[in-house]
Design a protein around this motif. Structure first.
Motif, PDB file in Angstrom:
ATOM      1  N   THR A 186       1.362  42.215  29.650  1.00  0.00           N
ATOM      2  CA  THR A 186       2.396  41.550  28.864  1.00  0.00           C
ATOM      3  C   THR A 186       3.235  40.699  29.808  1.00  0.00           C
ATOM      4  OG1 THR A 186       4.086  43.269  29.153  1.00  0.00           O
ATOM      5  CG2 THR A 186       2.500  43.573  27.349  1.00  0.00           C
ATOM      6  N   ALA A 187       4.247  40.051  29.269  1.00  0.00           N
ATOM      7  CA  ALA A 187       5.152  39.257  30.108  1.00  0.00           C
ATOM      8  C   ALA A 187       5.793  40.113  31.190  1.00  0.00           C
ATOM      9  CB  ALA A 187       6.228  38.608  29.240  1.00  0.00           C
ATOM     10  N   ASP A 188       5.993  41.404  30.892  1.00  0.00           N
ATOM     11  CA  ASP A 188       6.629  42.294  31.856  1.00  0.00           C
ATOM     12  C   ASP A 188       5.734  42.660  33.027  1.00  0.00           C
ATOM     13  OD1 ASP A 188       8.956  42.305  30.413  1.00  0.00           O
ATOM     14  OD2 ASP A 188       8.531  44.165  29.348  1.00  0.00           O
ATOM     15  N   SER A 189       4.499  42.197  33.012  1.00  0.00           N
ATOM     16  CA  SER A 189       3.604  42.421  34.143  1.00  0.00           C
ATOM     17  C   SER A 189       3.910  41.467  35.290  1.00  0.00           C
ATOM     18  CB  SER A 189       2.143  42.227  33.704  1.00  0.00           C
ATOM     19  OG  SER A 189       1.802  43.097  32.654  1.00  0.00           O
ATOM     20  N   TYR A 190       4.816  40.514  35.068  1.00  0.00           N
ATOM     21  CA  TYR A 190       5.114  39.486  36.062  1.00  0.00           C
ATOM     22  C   TYR A 190       6.588  39.540  36.444  1.00  0.00           C
ATOM     23  CZ  TYR A 190       0.666  38.080  34.122  1.00  0.00           C
ATOM     24  OH  TYR A 190      -0.632  38.098  33.679  1.00  0.00           O
ATOM     25  N   VAL A 191       6.840  39.525  37.745  1.00  0.00           N
ATOM     26  CA  VAL A 191       8.202  39.705  38.242  1.00  0.00           C
ATOM     27  C   VAL A 191       8.533  38.633  39.276  1.00  0.00           C
ATOM     28  CG1 VAL A 191       9.845  41.352  39.222  1.00  0.00           C
ATOM     29  CG2 VAL A 191       7.838  42.193  37.991  1.00  0.00           C
ATOM     30  N   LEU A 192       9.751  38.099  39.179  1.00  0.00           N
ATOM     31  CA  LEU A 192      10.271  37.164  40.173  1.00  0.00           C
ATOM     32  C   LEU A 192      11.231  37.909  41.082  1.00  0.00           C
ATOM     33  CD1 LEU A 192      10.700  34.248  41.259  1.00  0.00           C
ATOM     34  CD2 LEU A 192      12.539  34.027  39.550  1.00  0.00           C
ATOM     35  N   TYR A 193      11.045  37.799  42.387  1.00  0.00           N
ATOM     36  CA  TYR A 193      11.901  38.476  43.361  1.00  0.00           C
ATOM     37  C   TYR A 193      12.690  37.471  44.193  1.00  0.00           C
ATOM     38  CZ  TYR A 193       9.366  42.829  42.502  1.00  0.00           C
ATOM     39  OH  TYR A 193       8.824  43.947  41.918  1.00  0.00           O
ATOM     40  N   HIS A 194      13.942  37.814  44.459  1.00  0.00           N
ATOM     41  CA  HIS A 194      14.788  37.090  45.395  1.00  0.00           C
ATOM     42  C   HIS A 194      15.209  38.077  46.473  1.00  0.00           C
ATOM     43  CE1 HIS A 194      15.258  33.714  42.590  1.00  0.00           C
ATOM     44  NE2 HIS A 194      15.474  34.620  41.649  1.00  0.00           N
ATOM     45  N   THR A 195      14.993  37.751  47.718  1.00  0.00           N
ATOM     46  CA  THR A 195      15.335  38.680  48.795  1.00  0.00           C
ATOM     47  C   THR A 195      16.090  37.978  49.915  1.00  0.00           C
ATOM     48  OG1 THR A 195      13.237  38.305  49.966  1.00  0.00           O
ATOM     49  CG2 THR A 195      13.289  40.081  48.329  1.00  0.00           C
ATOM     50  N   LYS A 196      16.884  38.746  50.608  1.00  0.00           N
ATOM     51  CA  LYS A 196      17.571  38.263  51.810  1.00  0.00           C
ATOM     52  C   LYS A 196      17.074  39.093  52.984  1.00  0.00           C
ATOM     53  CE  LYS A 196      22.082  37.733  54.045  1.00  0.00           C
ATOM     54  NZ  LYS A 196      23.547  37.971  53.922  1.00  0.00           N
ATOM     55  N   GLN A 206      14.426  42.327  58.724  1.00  0.00           N
ATOM     56  CA  GLN A 206      14.601  43.405  57.763  1.00  0.00           C
ATOM     57  C   GLN A 206      15.119  42.857  56.434  1.00  0.00           C
ATOM     58  OE1 GLN A 206      17.278  45.843  60.299  1.00  0.00           O
ATOM     59  NE2 GLN A 206      15.782  47.483  59.965  1.00  0.00           N
ATOM     60  N   THR A 207      14.579  43.362  55.347  1.00  0.00           N
ATOM     61  CA  THR A 207      15.098  43.013  54.031  1.00  0.00           C
ATOM     62  C   THR A 207      16.404  43.758  53.818  1.00  0.00           C
ATOM     63  OG1 THR A 207      12.868  42.676  53.159  1.00  0.00           O
ATOM     64  CG2 THR A 207      14.643  43.013  51.552  1.00  0.00           C
ATOM     65  N   THR A 208      17.477  43.016  53.516  1.00  0.00           N
ATOM     66  CA  THR A 208      18.795  43.625  53.353  1.00  0.00           C
ATOM     67  C   THR A 208      19.248  43.653  51.893  1.00  0.00           C
ATOM     68  OG1 THR A 208      19.959  41.527  53.712  1.00  0.00           O
ATOM     69  CG2 THR A 208      19.494  42.886  55.651  1.00  0.00           C
ATOM     70  N   ASP A 209      18.734  42.724  51.083  1.00  0.00           N
ATOM     71  CA  ASP A 209      19.094  42.657  49.672  1.00  0.00           C
ATOM     72  C   ASP A 209      17.886  42.214  48.872  1.00  0.00           C
ATOM     73  OD1 ASP A 209      22.169  42.996  49.276  1.00  0.00           O
ATOM     74  OD2 ASP A 209      21.995  41.661  51.004  1.00  0.00           O
ATOM     75  N   ILE A 210      17.808  42.689  47.646  1.00  0.00           N
ATOM     76  CA  ILE A 210      16.703  42.294  46.782  1.00  0.00           C
ATOM     77  C   ILE A 210      17.162  42.323  45.331  1.00  0.00           C
ATOM     78  CG2 ILE A 210      15.840  44.672  46.721  1.00  0.00           C
ATOM     79  CD1 ILE A 210      13.002  43.459  46.456  1.00  0.00           C
ATOM     80  N   ALA A 211      16.739  41.334  44.576  1.00  0.00           N
ATOM     81  CA  ALA A 211      17.009  41.300  43.139  1.00  0.00           C
ATOM     82  C   ALA A 211      15.731  40.868  42.443  1.00  0.00           C
ATOM     83  CB  ALA A 211      18.147  40.339  42.820  1.00  0.00           C
ATOM     84  N   SER A 212      15.525  41.355  41.227  1.00  0.00           N
ATOM     85  CA  SER A 212      14.268  41.065  40.536  1.00  0.00           C
ATOM     86  C   SER A 212      14.512  40.678  39.089  1.00  0.00           C
ATOM     87  CB  SER A 212      13.328  42.272  40.607  1.00  0.00           C
ATOM     88  OG  SER A 212      13.955  43.413  40.055  1.00  0.00           O
ATOM     89  N   ASP A 213      13.598  39.892  38.558  1.00  0.00           N
ATOM     90  CA  ASP A 213      13.647  39.440  37.170  1.00  0.00           C
ATOM     91  C   ASP A 213      12.286  39.692  36.532  1.00  0.00           C
ATOM     92  OD1 ASP A 213      13.969  38.174  34.746  1.00  0.00           O
ATOM     93  OD2 ASP A 213      14.000  36.143  35.570  1.00  0.00           O
ATOM     94  N   ARG A 214      12.163  40.833  35.864  1.00  0.00           N
ATOM     95  CA  ARG A 214      10.897  41.186  35.232  1.00  0.00           C
ATOM     96  C   ARG A 214      10.702  40.343  33.980  1.00  0.00           C
ATOM     97  NH1 ARG A 214       7.119  44.728  35.716  1.00  0.00           N
ATOM     98  NH2 ARG A 214       8.222  45.940  37.320  1.00  0.00           N
ATOM     99  N   GLY A 215       9.478  39.855  33.799  1.00  0.00           N
ATOM    100  CA  GLY A 215       9.189  39.018  32.651  1.00  0.00           C
ATOM    101  C   GLY A 215       9.538  37.557  32.865  1.00  0.00           C
ATOM    102  N   SER A 216       9.846  37.199  34.099  1.00  0.00           N
ATOM    103  CA  SER A 216      10.236  35.822  34.391  1.00  0.00           C
ATOM    104  C   SER A 216       9.146  34.838  34.000  1.00  0.00           C
ATOM    105  CB  SER A 216      10.524  35.675  35.898  1.00  0.00           C
ATOM    106  OG  SER A 216      10.690  34.319  36.244  1.00  0.00           O
ATOM    107  N   LYS A 217       9.528  33.787  33.286  1.00  0.00           N
ATOM    108  CA  LYS A 217       8.564  32.771  32.893  1.00  0.00           C
ATOM    109  C   LYS A 217       8.039  32.014  34.109  1.00  0.00           C
ATOM    110  CE  LYS A 217      10.327  32.036  28.215  1.00  0.00           C
ATOM    111  NZ  LYS A 217      10.892  31.056  27.247  1.00  0.00           N
ATOM    112  N   THR A 218       8.851  31.984  35.166  1.00  0.00           N
ATOM    113  CA  THR A 218       8.441  31.310  36.397  1.00  0.00           C
ATOM    114  C   THR A 218       7.152  31.895  36.948  1.00  0.00           C
ATOM    115  OG1 THR A 218      10.735  30.798  36.969  1.00  0.00           O
ATOM    116  CG2 THR A 218       9.136  30.763  38.773  1.00  0.00           C
ATOM    117  N   CYS A 219       6.955  33.176  36.758  1.00  0.00           N
ATOM    118  CA  CYS A 219       5.812  33.867  37.370  1.00  0.00           C
ATOM    119  C   CYS A 219       4.661  34.119  36.411  1.00  0.00           C
ATOM    120  CB  CYS A 219       6.294  35.193  37.963  1.00  0.00           C
ATOM    121  SG  CYS A 219       7.511  34.998  39.294  1.00  0.00           S
TER     122      CYS A 219
END
Length: 221
Positions: A186-196, A206-219
């Protein structure tokens, strides 16, 4: 059910260039709705014809070796940029992802790699994320594909990386019963990640921060 629940914590990333993003996650199956962007991120990312394998490079310079079970694999699709710093950021970004999955497979948040490649809020969120699997006695099998990488440097020791994941071929598995949940794509099988990421004194990004958008149309394909 999604193979991965979205990260639990709402994380905010802030850079000297006033880049800001935030996202909300959940430990259930509700897809994240927040749309995250990083202003000024590179847009020329390319997919690699030769995906990088799940396992880390051989342990050297004190770097821990990361191992996966035979029935699970992460595939990272990106081409080297030709910039040594960006390429180092990208490699350590993938190893950070692998370190989280290794903790799931080993059933412990005390693995050497998890704290080696993740720190600060990203480490806290990763520990919470892994514990969500452990409490339910879950692991995962199959293949997760990571692609459409974009990297932007911030000063000499900071970077932002965005990328997509495709979880359509990876599935939750009950460790006790061995049952695999072959859920439909489904759309939820695709996730957009933003990391610092921040380079530490030992030269590890080292990854210090991470945010995700499940179902992102971008992906989504």
């Amino acid at each position: 059910m999604n193979r991965r629940p979205t990260l639990l914590a709402a994380l905010a990333l802030t850079a000297a260039a006033a880049l800001t993003l935030s996202a909300c996650g959940s430990d259930d199956d509700t897809p994240a709705k927040d749309k995250d962007t990083i202003a000024g991120a590179d847009t020329g990312g390319k997919k690699s014809a030769s995906p990088a394998p799940s396992e880390s490079a051989p342990a050297s310079d004190g770097r821990p070796k990361i191992t996966f079970p035979a029935d699970a694999k992460n595939v990272f699709e990106y081409e080297k940029t030709g910039d040594a710093v960006k390429d180092a950021v990208l490699l350590d970004s993938t190893l950070g992802v692998n370190s989280v999955d290794e903790s799931i497979f080993k059933g412990s948040t005390d693995t050497e790699a998890l704290g080696f490649y993740n720190t600060d809020r990203a480490l806290s969120a990763s520990i919470t994320f892994v514990n969500g699997y452990l409490k339910k006695n879950h692991t995962w099998v199959g293949e997760t594909r990571y692609h459409d990488y974009e990297v932007k440097l911030s000063g000499s020791d900071g970077a932002y990386v965005t990328y997509c994941s495709d979880e359509s071929k990876s599935f939750l598995k009950d460790k006790k019963t061995g049952k695999v949940e072959n859920t439909p794509t489904t759309a939820d099988s695709y996730v957009l990640y933003h990391t610092k990421l921040v380079k530490n004194a030992d030269g590890v990004w080292q990854t210090t921060d991470i945010a995700s958008d499940r179902g992102s149309k971008t992906c989504q394909p």
